[in-house]
Design a protein around this motif. Structure first.
Motif, PDB file in Angstrom:
ATOM      1  N   ILE A  44       9.040  71.904  58.052  1.00 44.16           N
ATOM      2  CA  ILE A  44       9.709  70.676  57.602  1.00 44.16           C
ATOM      3  C   ILE A  44       9.243  69.490  58.437  1.00 44.16           C
ATOM      4  CG2 ILE A  44      11.942  69.504  57.455  1.00 44.16           C
ATOM      5  CD1 ILE A  44      13.092  72.184  56.485  1.00 44.16           C
ATOM      6  N   ASP A  45       9.078  69.712  59.753  1.00 42.64           N
ATOM      7  CA  ASP A  45       8.533  68.652  60.609  1.00 42.64           C
ATOM      8  C   ASP A  45       7.136  68.248  60.134  1.00 42.64           C
ATOM      9  OD1 ASP A  45      10.800  68.675  62.152  1.00 42.64           O
ATOM     10  OD2 ASP A  45       9.888  69.740  63.841  1.00 42.64           O
ATOM     11  N   SER A  46       6.337  69.225  59.771  1.00 39.88           N
ATOM     12  CA  SER A  46       4.988  68.950  59.274  1.00 39.88           C
ATOM     13  C   SER A  46       5.031  68.146  57.979  1.00 39.88           C
ATOM     14  CB  SER A  46       4.231  70.262  59.048  1.00 39.88           C
ATOM     15  OG  SER A  46       3.001  70.030  58.421  1.00 39.88           O
ATOM     16  N   ALA A  47       5.900  68.545  57.079  1.00 38.40           N
ATOM     17  CA  ALA A  47       6.031  67.821  55.812  1.00 38.40           C
ATOM     18  C   ALA A  47       6.500  66.385  56.059  1.00 38.40           C
ATOM     19  CB  ALA A  47       6.993  68.553  54.876  1.00 38.40           C
ATOM     20  N   ALA A  48       7.418  66.196  56.997  1.00 33.68           N
ATOM     21  CA  ALA A  48       7.912  64.852  57.317  1.00 33.68           C
ATOM     22  C   ALA A  48       6.804  63.981  57.897  1.00 33.68           C
ATOM     23  CB  ALA A  48       9.086  64.943  58.288  1.00 33.68           C
ATOM     24  N   LEU A  49       5.997  64.560  58.769  1.00 32.72           N
ATOM     25  CA  LEU A  49       4.877  63.810  59.332  1.00 32.72           C
ATOM     26  C   LEU A  49       3.892  63.406  58.242  1.00 32.72           C
ATOM     27  CD1 LEU A  49       3.283  62.703  61.737  1.00 32.72           C
ATOM     28  CD2 LEU A  49       2.270  64.976  61.977  1.00 32.72           C
ATOM     29  N   ASN A  50       3.628  64.307  57.319  1.00 29.85           N
ATOM     30  CA  ASN A  50       2.718  63.984  56.223  1.00 29.85           C
ATOM     31  C   ASN A  50       3.310  62.931  55.293  1.00 29.85           C
ATOM     32  OD1 ASN A  50       0.228  65.604  56.487  1.00 29.85           O
ATOM     33  ND2 ASN A  50       1.698  67.263  56.599  1.00 29.85           N
ATOM     34  N   LEU A  51       4.614  62.964  55.093  1.00 26.28           N
ATOM     35  CA  LEU A  51       5.273  61.920  54.303  1.00 26.28           C
ATOM     36  C   LEU A  51       5.099  60.567  54.981  1.00 26.28           C
ATOM     37  CD1 LEU A  51       7.035  61.039  51.940  1.00 26.28           C
ATOM     38  CD2 LEU A  51       9.038  61.661  53.300  1.00 26.28           C
ATOM     39  N   HIS A  52       5.231  60.545  56.290  1.00 28.81           N
ATOM     40  CA  HIS A  52       5.020  59.303  57.036  1.00 28.81           C
ATOM     41  C   HIS A  52       3.574  58.825  56.881  1.00 28.81           C
ATOM     42  CE1 HIS A  52       3.960  56.917  60.621  1.00 28.81           C
ATOM     43  NE2 HIS A  52       5.154  56.402  60.426  1.00 28.81           N
ATOM     44  N   ASP A  53       2.626  59.750  56.984  1.00 27.19           N
ATOM     45  CA  ASP A  53       1.217  59.398  56.801  1.00 27.19           C
ATOM     46  C   ASP A  53       0.960  58.844  55.399  1.00 27.19           C
ATOM     47  OD1 ASP A  53       0.695  60.223  59.375  1.00 27.19           O
ATOM     48  OD2 ASP A  53      -0.227  62.135  58.778  1.00 27.19           O
ATOM     49  N   PHE A  54       1.624  59.427  54.410  1.00 29.41           N
ATOM     50  CA  PHE A  54       1.476  58.948  53.029  1.00 29.41           C
ATOM     51  C   PHE A  54       1.969  57.507  52.912  1.00 29.41           C
ATOM     52  CE2 PHE A  54       3.003  58.402  48.674  1.00 29.41           C
ATOM     53  CZ  PHE A  54       1.888  58.796  47.949  1.00 29.41           C
ATOM     54  N   TYR A  55       3.138  57.259  53.466  1.00 24.45           N
ATOM     55  CA  TYR A  55       3.719  55.912  53.412  1.00 24.45           C
ATOM     56  C   TYR A  55       2.812  54.886  54.096  1.00 24.45           C
ATOM     57  CZ  TYR A  55       6.926  52.063  54.211  1.00 24.45           C
ATOM     58  OH  TYR A  55       7.496  50.822  54.254  1.00 24.45           O
ATOM     59  N   THR A  56       2.316  55.213  55.272  1.00 20.51           N
ATOM     60  CA  THR A  56       1.450  54.261  55.976  1.00 20.51           C
ATOM     61  C   THR A  56       0.119  54.084  55.249  1.00 20.51           C
ATOM     62  OG1 THR A  56       0.656  55.984  57.496  1.00 20.51           O
ATOM     63  CG2 THR A  56       2.479  54.609  58.254  1.00 20.51           C
ATOM     64  N   GLY A  57      -0.338  55.127  54.558  1.00 19.36           N
ATOM     65  CA  GLY A  57      -1.542  54.993  53.736  1.00 19.36           C
ATOM     66  C   GLY A  57      -1.321  54.002  52.601  1.00 19.36           C
ATOM     67  N   LEU A  58      -0.151  54.075  51.985  1.00 17.05           N
ATOM     68  CA  LEU A  58       0.172  53.103  50.924  1.00 17.05           C
ATOM     69  C   LEU A  58       0.240  51.693  51.494  1.00 17.05           C
ATOM     70  CD1 LEU A  58       2.924  54.936  48.855  1.00 17.05           C
ATOM     71  CD2 LEU A  58       0.526  54.596  48.250  1.00 17.05           C
ATOM     72  N   GLU A  59       0.788  51.550  52.685  1.00 15.23           N
ATOM     73  CA  GLU A  59       0.843  50.232  53.309  1.00 15.23           C
ATOM     74  C   GLU A  59      -0.561  49.675  53.525  1.00 15.23           C
ATOM     75  OE1 GLU A  59       3.103  50.926  56.893  1.00 15.23           O
ATOM     76  OE2 GLU A  59       4.852  49.956  56.008  1.00 15.23           O
ATOM     77  N   ARG A  60      -1.480  50.525  53.960  1.00 17.75           N
ATOM     78  CA  ARG A  60      -2.855  50.059  54.185  1.00 17.75           C
ATOM     79  C   ARG A  60      -3.499  49.605  52.886  1.00 17.75           C
ATOM     80  NH1 ARG A  60      -2.732  54.267  58.033  1.00 17.75           N
ATOM     81  NH2 ARG A  60      -3.560  55.757  56.524  1.00 17.75           N
ATOM     82  N   ILE A  61      -3.189  50.285  51.798  1.00 19.00           N
ATOM     83  CA  ILE A  61      -3.770  49.882  50.511  1.00 19.00           C
ATOM     84  C   ILE A  61      -3.245  48.521  50.096  1.00 19.00           C
ATOM     85  CG2 ILE A  61      -3.771  50.368  48.035  1.00 19.00           C
ATOM     86  CD1 ILE A  61      -3.969  53.344  48.754  1.00 19.00           C
ATOM     87  N   PHE A  62      -1.930  48.339  50.238  1.00 13.83           N
ATOM     88  CA  PHE A  62      -1.352  47.064  49.801  1.00 13.83           C
ATOM     89  C   PHE A  62      -1.595  45.964  50.805  1.00 13.83           C
ATOM     90  CE2 PHE A  62       1.220  50.097  47.304  1.00 13.83           C
ATOM     91  CZ  PHE A  62       0.839  49.641  46.057  1.00 13.83           C
TER      92      PHE A  62
END
Length: 62
Positions: A44-62
């Motif tokens: 679950i910690d791993s999934a949460a970290l990846n969710l955070h990475d996903f969010y920051t990836g979207l921020e970089r795109i926008f």
């Protein structure tokens, strides 16, 4: 000017590729929680970290 757009488009394409990789890792972590319930907190910690990475990836795109 066109060159600038090509650079931005290339960065966005790379970021989308990275986001696909992050989603795959998060899905693997969630699947692993069902296979090894005793290590559920780690996955679950791993999934949460990846969710955070996903969010920051979207921020970089926008």
């Amino acid at each position: 000017m066109i060159k600038d757009y090509l650079v931005v488009a290339s960065r966005i394409r790379q970021e989308l590729t990275d986001l696909e990789r992050v989603v795959t890792r998060a899905e693997r972590a969630i699947t692993a929680t069902h296979q090894r319930p005793e290590d559920q907190d780690l996955y679950i910690d791993s999934a949460a970290l990846n969710l955070h990475d996903f969010y920051t990836g979207l921020e970089r795109i926008f």
